[in-house]
Design a protein around this motif. Structure first.
Motif, PDB file in Angstrom:
ATOM      1  N   ILE A  82       0.785 -13.648  -7.375  1.00  0.00           N
ATOM      2  CA  ILE A  82       0.471 -13.283  -5.998  1.00  0.00           C
ATOM      3  C   ILE A  82       1.625 -12.500  -5.382  1.00  0.00           C
ATOM      4  N   GLU A  83       2.849 -12.930  -5.650  1.00  0.00           N
ATOM      5  CA  GLU A  83       4.016 -12.231  -5.119  1.00  0.00           C
ATOM      6  C   GLU A  83       4.141 -10.853  -5.751  1.00  0.00           C
ATOM      7  N   ARG A  84       3.811 -10.784  -7.019  1.00  0.00           N
ATOM      8  CA  ARG A  84       3.862  -9.496  -7.714  1.00  0.00           C
ATOM      9  C   ARG A  84       2.884  -8.507  -7.067  1.00  0.00           C
ATOM     10  N   PHE A  85       1.675  -8.963  -6.790  1.00  0.00           N
ATOM     11  CA  PHE A  85       0.667  -8.086  -6.200  1.00  0.00           C
ATOM     12  C   PHE A  85       1.012  -7.734  -4.760  1.00  0.00           C
ATOM     13  N   GLU A  86       1.542  -8.669  -4.027  1.00  0.00           N
ATOM     14  CA  GLU A  86       1.928  -8.376  -2.639  1.00  0.00           C
ATOM     15  C   GLU A  86       3.022  -7.321  -2.589  1.00  0.00           C
ATOM     16  N   ARG A  87       4.012  -7.455  -3.460  1.00  0.00           N
ATOM     17  CA  ARG A  87       5.083  -6.443  -3.517  1.00  0.00           C
ATOM     18  C   ARG A  87       4.510  -5.087  -3.881  1.00  0.00           C
ATOM     19  N   LEU A  88       3.609  -5.100  -4.847  1.00  0.00           N
ATOM     20  CA  LEU A  88       3.003  -3.865  -5.333  1.00  0.00           C
ATOM     21  C   LEU A  88       2.227  -3.156  -4.224  1.00  0.00           C
ATOM     22  N   ILE A  89       1.439  -3.906  -3.475  1.00  0.00           N
ATOM     23  CA  ILE A  89       0.640  -3.333  -2.389  1.00  0.00           C
ATOM     24  C   ILE A  89       1.543  -2.729  -1.318  1.00  0.00           C
ATOM     25  N   ILE A  90       2.568  -3.475  -0.928  1.00  0.00           N
ATOM     26  CA  ILE A  90       3.481  -3.001   0.125  1.00  0.00           C
ATOM     27  C   ILE A  90       4.260  -1.766  -0.333  1.00  0.00           C
ATOM     28  N   GLU A  91       4.739  -1.795  -1.573  1.00  0.00           N
ATOM     29  CA  GLU A  91       5.497  -0.659  -2.112  1.00  0.00           C
ATOM     30  C   GLU A  91       4.636   0.600  -2.167  1.00  0.00           C
ATOM     31  N   LYS A  92       3.403   0.453  -2.667  1.00  0.00           N
ATOM     32  CA  LYS A  92       2.530   1.617  -2.805  1.00  0.00           C
ATOM     33  C   LYS A  92       2.081   2.146  -1.444  1.00  0.00           C
ATOM     34  N   GLU A  93       1.912   1.241  -0.473  1.00  0.00           N
ATOM     35  CA  GLU A  93       1.528   1.668   0.869  1.00  0.00           C
ATOM     36  C   GLU A  93       2.633   2.508   1.507  1.00  0.00           C
ATOM     37  N   LYS A  94       3.889   2.159   1.209  1.00  0.00           N
ATOM     38  CA  LYS A  94       5.008   2.920   1.765  1.00  0.00           C
ATOM     39  C   LYS A  94       5.101   4.312   1.152  1.00  0.00           C
ATOM     40  N   LYS A  95       4.618   4.455  -0.074  1.00  0.00           N
ATOM     41  CA  LYS A  95       4.671   5.746  -0.769  1.00  0.00           C
ATOM     42  C   LYS A  95       3.297   6.408  -0.722  1.00  0.00           C
ATOM     43  N   LYS A  96       2.800   6.669   0.469  1.00  0.00           N
ATOM     44  CA  LYS A  96       1.443   7.163   0.655  1.00  0.00           C
ATOM     45  C   LYS A  96       1.160   8.433  -0.145  1.00  0.00           C
ATOM     46  N   GLU A  97       2.099   9.348  -0.150  1.00  0.00           N
ATOM     47  CA  GLU A  97       1.869  10.626  -0.804  1.00  0.00           C
ATOM     48  C   GLU A  97       1.797  10.486  -2.323  1.00  0.00           C
ATOM     49  N   GLU A  98       2.504   9.474  -2.860  1.00  0.00           N
ATOM     50  CA  GLU A  98       2.615   9.355  -4.312  1.00  0.00           C
ATOM     51  C   GLU A  98       1.575   8.423  -4.924  1.00  0.00           C
ATOM     52  N   LYS A  99       0.935   7.585  -4.111  1.00  0.00           N
ATOM     53  CA  LYS A  99       0.106   6.536  -4.706  1.00  0.00           C
ATOM     54  C   LYS A  99      -1.223   7.087  -5.221  1.00  0.00           C
ATOM     55  N   ASN A 100      -1.670   6.511  -6.333  1.00  0.00           N
ATOM     56  CA  ASN A 100      -2.967   6.808  -6.922  1.00  0.00           C
ATOM     57  C   ASN A 100      -4.008   5.957  -6.201  1.00  0.00           C
ATOM     58  N   GLU A 101      -4.928   6.616  -5.473  1.00  0.00           N
ATOM     59  CA  GLU A 101      -5.877   5.887  -4.619  1.00  0.00           C
ATOM     60  C   GLU A 101      -6.744   4.930  -5.427  1.00  0.00           C
ATOM     61  N   LYS A 102      -7.194   5.359  -6.609  1.00  0.00           N
ATOM     62  CA  LYS A 102      -8.076   4.522  -7.421  1.00  0.00           C
ATOM     63  C   LYS A 102      -7.359   3.247  -7.851  1.00  0.00           C
ATOM     64  N   ILE A 103      -6.137   3.386  -8.334  1.00  0.00           N
ATOM     65  CA  ILE A 103      -5.377   2.210  -8.757  1.00  0.00           C
ATOM     66  C   ILE A 103      -5.062   1.319  -7.565  1.00  0.00           C
ATOM     67  N   PHE A 104      -4.764   1.941  -6.413  1.00  0.00           N
ATOM     68  CA  PHE A 104      -4.452   1.153  -5.220  1.00  0.00           C
ATOM     69  C   PHE A 104      -5.661   0.321  -4.793  1.00  0.00           C
ATOM     70  N   VAL A 105      -6.851   0.903  -4.873  1.00  0.00           N
ATOM     71  CA  VAL A 105      -8.080   0.162  -4.556  1.00  0.00           C
ATOM     72  C   VAL A 105      -8.240  -1.012  -5.529  1.00  0.00           C
TER      73      VAL A 105
END
Length: 384
Positions: A75-98
């Motif tokens: 759960i902590e791993r996924f929470e970190r991942l979501i927050i990190e990817k949200e901060k990098k809006k331009e770089e994130k892969n939308e499909k993987i983020f979903v």
């Protein structure tokens, strides 16, 4: 590629599992092992997300509400991942983020407001897609199913996301673009998120017509299942699970809404009685689930006595009580219902000043109890 193929094969195998087998797969050890494999780079993050998303789908579809996910570093791993990817809006892969957001919601139960404020807009964007091709329908179904897993969020701003979920439900009512699971999930998301709002009753009862929609969906599902048991195993299990989810939602609805104001309540009660009756032989898990929710509902809520008598509720309760293989938990609901019914007759028809109808109903109930051999058993409970 080899990992993806194995995950695909595992997904196909899990689709065929019954509830007991599913509980054997969704264990503490299983999630610990997945987390360990990610940490040791034996399982790529992309493949782990695909696997966990399927496990979450299995858990959610089969109404398994145990919250395994919170116990582990996953759960902590996924929470970190979501927050990190949200901060990098331009770089994130939308499909993987979903996929990450869906896995997180499908497998969890308790979520922080910060994470929900990221995940909900992301998944609503997917859920608002209106294309009716199969691929889009699957994407929308998964997004709405994940959103339906949110049970508690007390810090929501009033009205936030309400317009989006209303659009999704109303568009489906006009165009029928959602799968049955997606539609049920949209309703659950709406009810859970706005259960404390005063406007919910007007919205659900009058604007969106929940009772009529639930009745229609259950009638369709009822007609799609061969109740003698000769079904496609996976499809029958999925339809059975959707029926269970509707029953949970109806129970939730009755806890928050004054059901006496709902148009079409008689048809819904009759439909549930039918489902309880026809599922008893070959769908025992579904039967117990529907009956227990139904008994709890009719014991707690002041449904009209006319509905209870005319739609066969009393007959069904007596049938259930006399059934040789009745579940003991259901007995605990049958007797209180039968004991409460005479009091309801007295109160309801005293208010209507209809002494003649009250006497007729009391006599009918008394004759029915005597006919079924209940007169002695109920004597200690029932007082006219």
């Amino acid at each position: 590629m080899e990992q993806k193929q194995k995950i695909k094969e595992m997904n196909e195998m899990m689709d065929k599992m019954d509830e007991n087998e599913s509980h054997c797969v969704l264990t503490n050890e299983e999630f610990k092992e997945i987390d360990k494999m990610i940490e040791e780079k034996k399982l790529s993050l992309e493949n782990a997300i695909l696997l966990l998303k399927q496990l979450g789908y299995l858990k959610t579809l089969k109404c398994m509400y145990s919250s395994f996910f919170e116990m582990f570093s996953l759960i902590e791993r996924f929470e970190r991942l979501i927050i990190e990817k949200e901060k990098k809006k331009e770089e994130k892969n939308e499909k993987i983020f979903v996929d990450i957001c869906e896995s997180y919601l499908l497998l969890g139960r308790w979520f922080s407001s910060e994470l929900l404020s990221i995940c909900i807009p992301c998944l609503l964007k997917v859920a608002l897609k209106k294309e009716e091709n199969e691929e889009t329908q699957k994407e929308v179904e998964m997004a709405l199913l994940a959103l339906s897993c949110i049970e508690y969020w007390n810090e929501i701003e009033q009205g936030l996301f309400l317009n989006e979920i209303k659009i999704i439900i109303q568009y489906h009512q006009e165009h029928h673009n959602l799968t049955r699971l997606a539609y049920q999930s949209a309703w659950r998301f709406l009810m859970i998120l706005y259960r404390n709002e005063e406007s919910l009753e007007r919205l659900i009862v009058n604007e969106l017509n929940f009772v009529k929609e639930a009745t229609r969906e259950l009638e369709v599902l009822k007609s799609c299942v061969n109740w003698k048991g000769n079904n496609n195993e996976i499809e029958a299990m999925k339809k059975s699970s959707i029926i269970k989810r509707w029953m949970i939602l109806i129970h939730l609805f009755c806890n928050y809404i004054d059901i006496s104001k709902a148009d079409g309540l008689e048809d819904l009660v009759g439909c549930i009685v039918d489902l309880c009756r026809i599922s008893i032989e070959n769908y025992k898990s579904l039967h117990i689930h529907c009956s227990s929710k139904f008994f709890s509902l009719i014991c707690q809520k002041e449904l009209s006595v006319d509905i209870l008598m005319e739609k066969g509720v009393v007959d069904y309760v007596l049938e259930e009580t006399l059934h040789p293989t009745i579940n003991l938990d259901l007995i605990e609901n049958c007797v209180p219902f039968l004991s409460l019914l005479p009091r309801r007759i007295n109160e309801e028809y005293a208010e209507k000043h209809d002494e003649h109808k009250r006497e007729l109903l009391q006599r009918k109930l008394s004759d029915k109890l005597e006919e079924e051999g209940f007169s002695d058993i109920m004597a200690i409970y029932i007082y006219f």
